[in-house]
Design an enzyme around this catalytic site. Structure first.
Site, short mmCIF file in Angstrom:
data_model
loop_
_atom_site.label_atom_id
_atom_site.label_comp_id
_atom_site.label_asym_id
_atom_site.label_seq_id
_atom_site.Cartn_x
_atom_site.Cartn_y
_atom_site.Cartn_z
CG HIS A 90 -63.36 -72.72 -31.33
ND1 HIS A 90 -63.34 -71.87 -30.26
CD2 HIS A 90 -63.98 -72.06 -32.34
CE1 HIS A 90 -63.92 -70.71 -30.61
NE2 HIS A 90 -64.32 -70.81 -31.88
CE LYS A 119 -60.04 -70.56 -32.36
NZ LYS A 119 -59.71 -69.86 -33.63
N1 LIG Z 1 -63.60 -64.19 -37.90
C1 LIG Z 1 -64.42 -65.24 -38.05
O1 LIG Z 1 -65.65 -65.10 -38.13
C2 LIG Z 1 -63.81 -66.60 -38.15
C3 LIG Z 1 -62.46 -66.71 -38.12
N2 LIG Z 1 -61.86 -67.92 -38.31
C4 LIG Z 1 -60.41 -67.90 -38.38
O2 LIG Z 1 -60.03 -68.07 -39.75
C5 LIG Z 1 -58.75 -68.70 -39.82
C6 LIG Z 1 -58.84 -69.93 -40.70
O3 LIG Z 1 -59.68 -70.88 -40.09
P1 LIG Z 1 -59.97 -72.28 -40.80
O4 LIG Z 1 -60.52 -72.05 -42.16
O5 LIG Z 1 -60.75 -73.08 -39.83
O6 LIG Z 1 -58.48 -72.85 -40.90
P2 LIG Z 1 -57.88 -73.84 -42.01
O7 LIG Z 1 -56.57 -74.30 -41.45
O8 LIG Z 1 -58.90 -74.85 -42.41
O9 LIG Z 1 -57.64 -72.88 -43.27
C7 LIG Z 1 -56.62 -71.92 -43.32
C8 LIG Z 1 -56.21 -71.77 -44.76
O10 LIG Z 1 -55.22 -70.75 -44.86
C9 LIG Z 1 -54.05 -71.31 -45.46
N3 LIG Z 1 -52.84 -70.74 -44.87
C10 LIG Z 1 -52.35 -70.97 -43.64
N4 LIG Z 1 -51.21 -70.28 -43.48
C11 LIG Z 1 -50.98 -69.64 -44.62
C12 LIG Z 1 -49.95 -68.80 -45.06
N5 LIG Z 1 -48.92 -68.44 -44.26
N6 LIG Z 1 -50.02 -68.29 -46.32
C13 LIG Z 1 -51.06 -68.61 -47.12
N7 LIG Z 1 -52.07 -69.44 -46.75
C14 LIG Z 1 -52.03 -69.93 -45.52
C15 LIG Z 1 -54.12 -72.79 -45.16
O11 LIG Z 1 -53.32 -73.52 -46.06
P3 LIG Z 1 -52.69 -74.92 -45.60
O12 LIG Z 1 -53.85 -75.84 -45.41
O13 LIG Z 1 -51.79 -75.28 -46.72
O14 LIG Z 1 -51.98 -74.66 -44.30
C16 LIG Z 1 -55.60 -73.06 -45.31
O15 LIG Z 1 -55.96 -73.23 -46.66
C17 LIG Z 1 -58.36 -68.97 -38.37
O16 LIG Z 1 -57.56 -67.92 -37.90
C18 LIG Z 1 -59.69 -68.99 -37.63
O17 LIG Z 1 -59.60 -68.71 -36.27
C19 LIG Z 1 -62.58 -69.06 -38.50
C20 LIG Z 1 -63.95 -69.01 -38.51
C21 LIG Z 1 -64.67 -67.76 -38.33
O1 LIG Z 2 -61.10 -71.22 -35.73
C1 LIG Z 2 -62.35 -71.26 -35.77
O2 LIG Z 2 -62.96 -72.24 -36.16
C2 LIG Z 2 -63.09 -70.06 -35.35
N1 LIG Z 2 -62.41 -68.99 -35.10
C3 LIG Z 2 -62.92 -67.73 -34.71
C4 LIG Z 2 -62.39 -67.37 -33.34
O3 LIG Z 2 -61.19 -67.58 -33.08
O4 LIG Z 2 -63.14 -66.83 -32.53
C5 LIG Z 2 -64.41 -67.61 -34.85
C6 LIG Z 2 -65.20 -68.87 -34.66
O5 LIG Z 2 -65.46 -69.02 -33.31
C7 LIG Z 2 -64.57 -70.09 -35.30
#
Ligand SMILES: NC(=O)C1=CN([C@@H]2O[C@H](COP(=O)(O)OP(=O)(O)OC[C@H]3O[C@@H](n4cnc5c(N)ncnc54)[C@H](OP(=O)(O)O)[C@@H]3O)[C@@H](O)[C@H]2O)C=CC1
Ligand SMILES: O=C(O)C1=N[C@H](C(=O)O)C[C@H](O)C1
Length: 270
Positions: free
Chosen positions: A157, A161
């Site tokens: 990734h 991440k």
């Molecule tokens: N299940 C799936 O298909 C996928 C899952 N994911 C998961 O999604 C999550 C987010 O990924 P991604 O968008 O890349 O990460 P980012 O860091 O870009 O976004 C996370 C967001 O959540 C906010 N946030 C973090 N902590 C808190 C908190 N305690 N309270 C409120 N808001 C919070 C962040 O705010 P701030 O920037 O201010 O910290 C930010 O806006 C990860 O766990 C990732 O692994 C990602 C892609 C696909």
């Molecule tokens: O953090 C990410 O970007 C992603 N998180 C998910 C994971 O932890 O598997 C899904 C995807 O691979 C992207």
């Protein structure tokens, strides 16, 4: 039929923007609110413009209480602590909660499961893409058929991440363990370092790579005498996760309170 009103949590994040675009494009859903935490750069911006589409008339806010008024669904790709707290709120309000957040501890998962018992309709998955649902199914079958092959799961990734192994890698590990009728927790080797000795038979190994802008690569390698099988998935765009989350949201709106997976959403339970 009236459109279902969606709140996008973590709106200022990578997945937040993808979720705003997916909700705006999905028939049957409308963007009701977009929230991020206090002090986040995205606060005060129009959610659509922030996400690179037409203005949506929804300003990204840090006021969760106001955002939840009149909402039907929360799409939440944030952080474990935030998702656990949101699930409890969703249970009180009887809403739908789509959780994509990864890196949850056992205690976090237990708290989320409790919220589902308390009235939330939750769909939680480490990966919301359609391709990954198929891959997990293939991995379960391959692990059962090649019962004495070594299994390692490799993921790469982007360099932002924060959790490892990825939620998807752990999901694939669970699928392999299910195929072998063993517990992943008892057989997982999440890190190798130093003088490890030979590979222990029956373990499921994990290897983690981080770098650049990689959206998400996963390979499951089954290695036996004189041959290797590799089953893999390459995510090229975050829209695959956001579109899956939107699909899950529509599906969950018609379900009873409970904790569901993408296998349930796609009706693939046997
Ligand atoms: N299940 C799936 O298909 C996928 C899952 N994911 C998961 O999604 C999550 C987010 O990924 P991604 O968008 O890349 O990460 P980012 O860091 O870009 O976004 C996370 C967001 O959540 C906010 N946030 C973090 N902590 C808190 C908190 N305690 N309270 C409120 N808001 C919070 C962040 O705010 P701030 O920037 O201010 O910290 C930010 O806006 C990860 O766990 C990732 O692994 C990602 C892609 C696909
Ligand atoms: O953090 C990410 O970007 C992603 N998180 C998910 C994971 O932890 O598997 C899904 C995807 O691979 C992207």
């Amino acid at each position: 039929m009236a459109e279902l009103k969606v709140v996008v949590a973590g709106a200022g994040g990578r997945m937040g923007a993808a979720n705003i675009r997916a909700v705006a494009a999905q028939a049957g859903l409308s963007l009701h609110a977009a929230v991020d935490r206090v002090g986040a750069d995205a606060i005060g911006q129009d959610a659509g413009l922030f996400a690179g589409i037409a203005a949506q008339g929804v300003t990204i806010t840090d006021d969760l209480d106001v955002a939840l008024v009149g909402a039907d669904i929360i799409i939440d790709f944030t952080a474990p602590q935030a998702s656990v707290a949101l699930a409890a709120r969703v249970a009180d309000l009887g809403l739908v909660h789509i959780i994509g957040t990864t890196g949850c501890s056992e205690a976090d998962d237990a708290a989320i499961a409790q919220s589902a018992k308390d009235g939330a309709r939750i769909v939680k998955s480490g990966n919301f893409s359609m391709g990954m649902v198929v891959l997990t199914n293939l991995v379960e079958k391959a692990a059962a058929a090649l019962a004495d092959y070594d299994i390692d799961i490799l993921e790469m990734h982007h360099n932002r991440k924060v959790d490892a192994p990825s939620g998807t890698a752990l999901m694939l590990g669970e699928a392999a363990a299910k195929g072998r009728d063993i517990s992943l927790k008892a057989h997982a080797v999440r890190v190798r370092d130093g003088h490890t000795g030979p590979r222990e038979t029956g373990t499921i190994g994990f290897a983690t790579l981080r770098g650049g802008t990689v959206v998400g690569d996963h390979s499951v390698i089954l290695a036996g005498p004189g041959e290797r099988i590799e089953l893999g998935h390459r995510a090229e765009d975050r829209s695959i996760f956001a579109n899956g989350a939107a699909r899950a949201a529509l599906w969950a709106a018609d379900q009873q309170p409970g904790l569901y997976s993408m296998v349930d959403v796609l009706g693939l339970n046997d």
